[in-house]
Design an enzyme around this catalytic site. Structure first.
Site, PDB file in Angstrom:
ATOM      1  N   VAL A  92      37.100  42.624  46.168  1.00 35.57           N
ATOM      2  CA  VAL A  92      38.355  43.318  46.484  1.00 35.57           C
ATOM      3  C   VAL A  92      38.604  44.328  45.367  1.00 35.57           C
ATOM      4  CG1 VAL A  92      40.813  43.083  46.928  1.00 35.57           C
ATOM      5  CG2 VAL A  92      39.250  41.253  47.660  1.00 35.57           C
ATOM      6  N   HIS A  96      42.446  42.489  40.034  1.00 37.94           N
ATOM      7  CA  HIS A  96      43.085  41.172  40.037  1.00 37.94           C
ATOM      8  C   HIS A  96      42.396  40.298  39.004  1.00 37.94           C
ATOM      9  CE1 HIS A  96      39.748  41.230  42.869  1.00 37.94           C
ATOM     10  NE2 HIS A  96      39.522  39.963  42.529  1.00 37.94           N
TER      11      HIS A  96
HETATM   12  P1  AMP Z   1      36.708  39.053  43.693  1.00 37.96           P
HETATM   13  O1  AMP Z   1      35.477  38.508  44.364  1.00 37.96           O
HETATM   14  O2  AMP Z   1      36.731  38.916  42.206  1.00 37.96           O
HETATM   15  O3  AMP Z   1      36.995  40.467  44.175  1.00 37.96           O
HETATM   16  O4  AMP Z   1      37.892  38.122  44.167  1.00 37.96           O
HETATM   17  C1  AMP Z   1      38.485  38.206  45.416  1.00 37.96           C
HETATM   18  C2  AMP Z   1      39.147  36.874  45.638  1.00 37.96           C
HETATM   19  O5  AMP Z   1      40.101  37.026  46.667  1.00 37.96           O
HETATM   20  C3  AMP Z   1      38.187  35.769  46.076  1.00 37.96           C
HETATM   21  O6  AMP Z   1      38.222  34.687  45.119  1.00 37.96           O
HETATM   22  C4  AMP Z   1      38.720  35.345  47.451  1.00 37.96           C
HETATM   23  O7  AMP Z   1      38.625  33.951  47.664  1.00 37.96           O
HETATM   24  C5  AMP Z   1      40.158  35.810  47.383  1.00 37.96           C
HETATM   25  N1  AMP Z   1      40.759  36.107  48.672  1.00 37.96           N
HETATM   26  C6  AMP Z   1      40.246  36.851  49.675  1.00 37.96           C
HETATM   27  N2  AMP Z   1      41.098  36.901  50.702  1.00 37.96           N
HETATM   28  C7  AMP Z   1      42.187  36.180  50.342  1.00 37.96           C
HETATM   29  C8  AMP Z   1      43.419  35.834  50.983  1.00 37.96           C
HETATM   30  N3  AMP Z   1      43.711  36.258  52.209  1.00 37.96           N
HETATM   31  N4  AMP Z   1      44.305  35.058  50.310  1.00 37.96           N
HETATM   32  C9  AMP Z   1      44.016  34.623  49.065  1.00 37.96           C
HETATM   33  N5  AMP Z   1      42.882  34.905  48.404  1.00 37.96           N
HETATM   34  C10 AMP Z   1      41.968  35.664  49.033  1.00 37.96           C
END
Ligand code: AMP
Length: 112
Positions: A92, A96
């Site tokens: 994403v 974050h």
């Molecule tokens: P990254 O891979 O560091 O970009 O982290 C993205 C994070 O967002 C992952 O740990 C996913 O599990 C989390 N994620 C994706 N979609 C959602 C959602 N709808 N609600 C909560 N967490 C999410």
């Protein structure tokens, strides 16, 4: 304007998500796929920064606010992780921080 990220859509209430803390500029949610007993994401409300390097260069005080919120939601010792770039696992591109806590033990992440 870029498309709203999944986190922006949660913040707006367009899709479900559990917001556990919020300040004027930052919010925290439960990760949907927890990798530790406590796994939260701390996110700036703006999606203008793709990753932590852009954020640190563009708004260091916002990065500091994220760390402060992370400390608050972790409720004790914690690990703070920023995946930065697709080949490092970032999926994403709305910066974050992963807050991992609870039962991590004393082992360092490196090699874990
Ligand atoms: P990254 O891979 O560091 O970009 O982290 C993205 C994070 O967002 C992952 O740990 C996913 O599990 C989390 N994620 C994706 N979609 C959602 C959602 N709808 N609600 C909560 N967490 C999410």
């Amino acid at each position: 304007m870029s498309e709203p990220s999944i986190f922006t859509r949660i913040l707006r209430g367009d899709i479900p998500g559990e917001i556990v803390a919020e300040t004027e500029r930052v919010f925290a949610i439960k990760d949907i796929s927890p990798q530790a007993p406590v796994h939260l994401l701390v996110i700036p409300k703006t999606q203008e920064y793709r990753d932590v390097t852009e954020l640190a260069a563009g708004d260091p005080s916002l990065l500091a606010e994220m760390v402060e919120v992370a400390k608050g939601v972790a409720g004790g010792d914690f690990r703070l992780l920023f995946n930065t770039g697709a080949s490092a696992g970032q999926t994403v591109f709305h910066v974050h921080a992963h807050v991992l806590a609870g039962g991590l033990g004393e082992k360092s992440l490196v090699g874990a």
